[in-house]
Write a protein that holds these residues in place. Structure first.
Motif, mmCIF file in Angstrom:
data_model
loop_
_atom_site.group_PDB
_atom_site.id
_atom_site.type_symbol
_atom_site.label_atom_id
_atom_site.label_comp_id
_atom_site.label_asym_id
_atom_site.label_seq_id
_atom_site.Cartn_x
_atom_site.Cartn_y
_atom_site.Cartn_z
ATOM 1 N N ASP A 296 0.893 -1.166 -0.111
ATOM 2 C CA ASP A 296 -0.072 0.040 0.061
ATOM 3 C C ASP A 296 0.686 1.108 -0.130
ATOM 4 N N GLU A 297 1.878 1.436 0.960
ATOM 5 C CA GLU A 297 2.776 2.533 1.317
ATOM 6 C C GLU A 297 3.594 2.688 -0.278
ATOM 7 N N GLY A 298 3.876 1.710 -0.786
ATOM 8 C CA GLY A 298 4.757 1.821 -2.083
ATOM 9 C C GLY A 298 4.044 1.959 -3.146
ATOM 10 N N GLN A 299 2.805 1.965 -3.160
ATOM 11 C CA GLN A 299 1.712 2.140 -4.500
ATOM 12 C C GLN A 299 2.321 1.106 -5.475
ATOM 13 N N LEU A 300 2.447 -0.265 -4.933
ATOM 14 C CA LEU A 300 2.852 -1.242 -5.714
ATOM 15 C C LEU A 300 1.962 -1.448 -7.221
ATOM 16 N N GLN A 301 0.841 -1.384 -7.090
ATOM 17 C CA GLN A 301 0.011 -1.327 -8.342
ATOM 18 C C GLN A 301 0.389 -0.247 -9.509
ATOM 19 N N GLN A 302 0.381 0.937 -8.725
ATOM 20 C CA GLN A 302 0.868 2.077 -9.802
ATOM 21 C C GLN A 302 2.124 1.466 -10.448
ATOM 22 N N ILE A 303 3.089 0.989 -9.630
ATOM 23 C CA ILE A 303 4.552 0.792 -10.120
ATOM 24 C C ILE A 303 4.556 -0.357 -11.130
ATOM 25 N N LEU A 304 3.810 -1.353 -10.938
ATOM 26 C CA LEU A 304 3.474 -2.511 -11.722
ATOM 27 C C LEU A 304 2.874 -2.215 -12.990
ATOM 28 N N HIS A 305 1.891 -1.378 -13.021
ATOM 29 C CA HIS A 305 0.851 -1.082 -14.190
ATOM 30 C C HIS A 305 1.794 -0.174 -15.197
ATOM 31 N N GLY A 306 2.736 0.889 -14.704
ATOM 32 C CA GLY A 306 3.575 1.571 -15.328
ATOM 33 C C GLY A 306 4.554 0.847 -15.968
ATOM 34 N N GLY A 307 5.225 -0.284 -15.399
ATOM 35 C CA GLY A 307 6.303 -1.022 -15.612
ATOM 36 C C GLY A 307 5.764 -2.171 -16.667
ATOM 37 N N ALA A 308 4.347 -2.681 -16.663
ATOM 38 C CA ALA A 308 3.863 -3.620 -17.551
ATOM 39 C C ALA A 308 3.727 -2.887 -18.735
ATOM 40 N N GLU A 309 3.175 -1.590 -19.033
ATOM 41 C CA GLU A 309 3.136 -0.655 -20.168
ATOM 42 C C GLU A 309 4.382 -0.573 -20.779
ATOM 43 N N GLN A 310 5.319 -0.179 -20.401
ATOM 44 C CA GLN A 310 6.604 0.151 -20.683
ATOM 45 C C GLN A 310 7.335 -1.132 -21.211
ATOM 46 N N GLY A 311 7.261 -2.369 -20.419
ATOM 47 C CA GLY A 311 7.663 -3.512 -20.859
ATOM 48 C C GLY A 311 7.046 -3.741 -22.090
ATOM 49 N N SER A 312 5.661 -3.821 -22.480
ATOM 50 C CA SER A 312 5.213 -4.262 -23.584
ATOM 51 C C SER A 312 5.710 -3.409 -24.760
ATOM 52 N N ALA A 313 6.147 -2.246 -24.766
ATOM 53 C CA ALA A 313 6.702 -1.349 -25.608
ATOM 54 C C ALA A 313 8.265 -1.878 -25.774
ATOM 55 N N LEU A 314 8.921 -2.146 -24.753
ATOM 56 C CA LEU A 314 10.435 -2.156 -24.808
ATOM 57 C C LEU A 314 11.024 -3.348 -24.604
ATOM 58 N N SER A 315 10.196 -4.360 -24.696
ATOM 59 C CA SER A 315 10.354 -5.963 -24.628
ATOM 60 C C SER A 315 10.663 -6.537 -23.100
ATOM 61 N N GLY A 316 10.872 -5.397 -21.948
ATOM 62 C CA GLY A 316 10.788 -6.197 -20.607
ATOM 63 C C GLY A 316 11.056 -4.852 -19.797
ATOM 64 N N VAL A 317 11.171 -5.080 -18.447
ATOM 65 C CA VAL A 317 11.534 -4.081 -17.598
ATOM 66 C C VAL A 317 12.447 -4.746 -16.474
ATOM 67 N N TYR A 318 13.087 -4.093 -15.552
ATOM 68 C CA TYR A 318 13.611 -4.370 -14.330
ATOM 69 C C TYR A 318 13.025 -3.892 -13.028
ATOM 70 N N LEU A 319 12.848 -4.753 -12.087
ATOM 71 C CA LEU A 319 12.461 -4.357 -10.767
ATOM 72 C C LEU A 319 13.577 -4.525 -9.780
ATOM 73 N N ARG A 320 13.918 -3.278 -9.238
ATOM 74 C CA ARG A 320 14.968 -3.059 -8.283
ATOM 75 C C ARG A 320 14.608 -2.658 -7.016
ATOM 76 N N SER A 321 15.037 -3.192 -6.075
ATOM 77 C CA SER A 321 14.860 -2.928 -4.740
ATOM 78 C C SER A 321 16.135 -2.260 -3.978
ATOM 79 N N THR A 322 15.708 -1.171 -3.352
ATOM 80 C CA THR A 322 16.993 -0.289 -2.497
ATOM 81 C C THR A 322 16.275 0.371 -1.534
ATOM 82 N N TRP A 323 17.002 1.094 -0.968
ATOM 83 C CA TRP A 323 16.434 1.946 0.360
ATOM 84 C C TRP A 323 17.062 3.240 0.618
ATOM 85 N N ASP A 324 16.446 4.109 1.074
ATOM 86 C CA ASP A 324 16.934 5.482 1.602
ATOM 87 C C ASP A 324 16.405 6.016 2.849
ATOM 88 N N ARG A 325 17.114 5.721 3.778
ATOM 89 C CA ARG A 325 16.464 5.990 5.135
ATOM 90 C C ARG A 325 16.087 7.476 5.390
#
Length: 494
Positions: free
Chosen positions: A107-136
Motif C-alpha cells: 500500500d505505502e509503496g503504491q505497488l499497483q501503480q508501479i507494476l501497471h506503469g512497468g507493464a506498459e513500458q515493458g510491452s513496448a520495450l520488450s521488458g523491464v527490471y524491478l529494483r529494490s533499494t532503500w533510502d533512510r
C-alpha cells in the motif's frame, strides 16, 4: 566482478542491437512525430526505408507537412498493462505478522501503480527490471522501482539473471562530456561508480563526491569505497521479460516487444490517416470567380473576393458572357479510408496477441455478458495468461527481497518468506449476471449459502464468509430451524 574499466565503450557493444530496437520501439510508443520521423530515416535523402509519411525526401523546399500519427502502439502497450494490473494480484504469505507488513509495503509503496506503469513500458520495450533499494532519509521502508531496459547491461547464466549494471546520465552533461552514475547489482552487494566520458565512451572513474547527484552515496559505502552490503543473499534486481521468445534473437533470454514485426503496420496506418485527412483538406469548398468579382486593393496590394458580401453593383461584363461564381468541392473517400484503417488496426492487434474487442473494434456498443466478453477477448486472455507467467516469479522474488531488506535494515520483526502471487481471471462479471447465476443454482438446489457468499465475495476471508452466512440465515429464519442431524455445520461437534 567489479565496476566497468576506464575507457570502456559505452553503452556496452554486445547489447547494441537490443538498444537499437528499443530506440525504435520507444519512438513509436512515445507517439512523438519528430522522434518517429528520425528513426524512420527522414533526414536521409536515399533512405532504404519504404516510402511513407515519416520518411519523405527533403530535396523540396521546407513546408508544413500535414502528417498524422495514430497512437496504436501506445494503445497496445496500455491494453497490455490494463489486462495485467487493472486489478491487483493476490499476494499472500503464511505468517500473519509478515502478511500485515507486506500489505503495508504494497500500500505505502503504491505497488499497483508501479507494476501497471512497468507493464506498459515493458510491452513496448520488450521488458523491464524491478529494483529494490532503500533510502533512510526519504522513507522508513525498502523502495521498489522500475528500471528501463535500455539503461541496463544484464548478465545471464543458464537463462537466469546473475548480475546487472545500470547507468544514468546525470545533470550537467553536455554533447561532448557525459557524467554517468553506474550502479552494479550483484548477490549480496550494490556497487556505485561515477564516470566522466563521452557519448560512446565510459571515460574515467572519479570520486562520487564530485557530483551532487551521487555525493549522498559516499556515507553508505563500505570499506572498499565503492560497494554497499545488502545483508541478504538474494539479488536486489530482477528481470521481467514482456513475452518470449525474442524472434530476432532466438537464443537470447531477453523478451520481445509487442511491436516486434508490426512496425510496418503502424506506418501503413499512419499512411491511411494522413491520406484521409488530405482528402478532407483538399475537399474544402472553394469558389472560382471571374476577375470582375475581385476587388482591387490598390497598387501592389493585389485583389480579393469578399464571400460575405450580399449586394453587388453591376459588373462590366457582357450579359451573354455567362461567367458567375462556381462552387468546387471534391468527394471525401470516407468509407474506403475507414475500412482500410480498421483492417490495419485489427491486423496489428492480432499480430501483437490481442483481440479486436480489446480495442473497441467489435461489439457495436451493445451490452454483452461476461461470457461473451471472454469469448470475444479469447486471444487477449491467452496473451494475458502467458504474460502473468512471466511476471509471477520476478514479482515474488522482488517482494521477498523487500521483506528481507525490511528486516535487515529497518529492524522489522518479521519472518521473510517468498510470497505467493496469484493473478485473477481478468474478466469481471456484472452483479446482475452473478445474481442470475446464483438464483438458477439456488432453484436447482445445487449450491449452499456459504458457496453463494464466496461466489459473490471471493476476496473475503473464512470468518467474514461465516459471519455473512449466519446473518443471512437469521434474516431468512433458517437459523431457527431444528437440525435433524444435530450437527449443523456452524455448531462445533465433539
Amino acid at each position: 566482478m567489479a565496476l566497468p574499466d576506464n575507457g570502456a565503450a559505452w553503452p556496452p557493444p554486445q547489447w547494441a542491437p537490443y538498444y537499437a530496437e528499443m530506440r525504435t520501439d520507444d519512438a513509436w510508443y512515445s507517439g512523438d512525430r519528430r522522434r518517429i520521423a528520425r528513426v524512420c530515416g527522414e533526414e536521409e535523402f536515399t533512405a532504404p526505408h519504404r516510402r511513407g509519411p515519416w520518411n519523405r525526401r527533403r530535396e523540396q523546399p521546407r513546408r508544413t507537412r500535414h502528417r498524422l500519427h495514430v497512437p496504436m502502439p501506445s494503445d497496445i502497450a496500455a491494453t497490455s498493462a490494463d489486462l495485467l494490473f487493472g486489478d491487483m494480484p493476490t499476494i499472500k504469505v503464511t505468517d500473519t505478522t509478515t502478511q500485515e507488513r507486506l500489505d503495508a509495503l504494497v500500500d505505502e509503496g503504491q505497488l499497483q501503480q508501479i507494476l501497471h506503469g512497468g507493464a506498459e513500458q515493458g510491452s513496448a520495450l520488450s521488458g523491464v527490471y524491478l529494483r529494490s533499494t532503500w533510502d533512510r532519509e526519504l522513507v522508513d521502508r525498502p523502495i521498489l522501482s522500475v528500471v528501463q531496459p535500455d539503461n541496463v547491461a544484464p548478465e545471464f547464466r543458464w537463462g537466469m539473471l546473475r548480475a546487472a549494471t545500470l547507468w544514468r546520465d546525470l545533470p550537467g552533461s553536455t554533447a561532448s562530456t557525459i557524467f554517468r552514475h553506474v550502479e552494479r547489482h550483484e548477490v549480496g552487494r550494490i556497487l556505485h561508480g561515477l564516470y566522466v566520458g563521452t557519448p560512446d565512451n565510459l571515460g574515467r572513474a572519479v570520486p562520487l563526491s564530485e557530483h551532487p547527484e551521487t555525493a549522498d552515496l559516499v556515507g553508505s559505502l563500505g570499506p572498499d569505497g565503492v560497494s554497499v552490503d545488502t545483508g541478504i543473499r538474494d539479488l536486489t534486481i530482477s528481470y521481467v521479460p514482456n513475452i518470449g521468445p525474442n524472434r530476432l534473437h532466438r537464443s537470447s533470454p531477453m523478451g520481445r516487444s509487442d511491436f516486434q514485426g508490426i512496425r510496418d503496420l503502424f506506418a501503413s496506418l499512419d499512411d491511411v490517416w494522413t491520406s484521409w485527412m488530405r482528402d478532407i483538406r483538399l475537399a474544402r469548398a472553394r469558389l472560382i470567380v471571374p476577375d470582375g468579382y475581385l476587388r482591387d486593393y490598390g497598387p501592389g496590394q493585389g485583389a480579393g473576393f469578399d464571400d460575405d458580401r450580399e449586394v453587388w453593383h453591376s459588373l462590366r461584363m457582357p450579359p451573354t458572357e455567362g461567367n458567375g461564381i462556381t462552387l468546387n468541392q471534391f468527394e471525401i473517400r470516407v468509407d474506403e479510408h475507414q475500412r482500410s484503417a480498421e483492417a490495419l488496426m485489427r491486423q496489428a492487434a492480432q499480430s501483437a496477441g490481442y483481440s479486436a474487442q480489446s480495442f473497441g473494434l467489435d461489439g457495436g456498443g451493445q451490452p454483452i455478458t461476461a461470457t461473451e466478453v471472454d469469448s470475444r477477448d479469447a486471444r487477449s486472455m491467452v496473451t494475458r495468461k502467458k504474460k502473468t507467467g512471466y511476471w509471477r516469479n520476478p514479482l515474488a522474488h522482488s517482494l521477498h527481497v523487500q521483506l528481507q531488506l525490511d528486516a535487515v535494515h529497518f529492524g522489522q520483526r518479521i519472518t521473510p518468506e517468498r510470497p505467493r502471487v496469484e493473478f485473477g481471471d481478468g474478466v469481471a462479471e456484472s452483479e446482475q449476471n452473478t445474481a442470475t447465476t446464483l438464483e438458477l443454482l439456488q432453484r436447482a438446489g445445487a449450491v449452499s449459502t456459504a458457496t453463494k457468499v464466496r461466489w459473490l465475495h471471493p476476496e473475503w476471508e473464512d470468518h467474514q464468509v461465516d459471519s455473512e452466512v449466519m446473518a443471512i440465515l437469521r434474516e431468512t429464519g433458517a437459523a431457527d430451524m431444528a437440525d435433524p442431524a444435530g450437527n449443523y455445520p456452524f455448531v462445533p461437534t465433539t
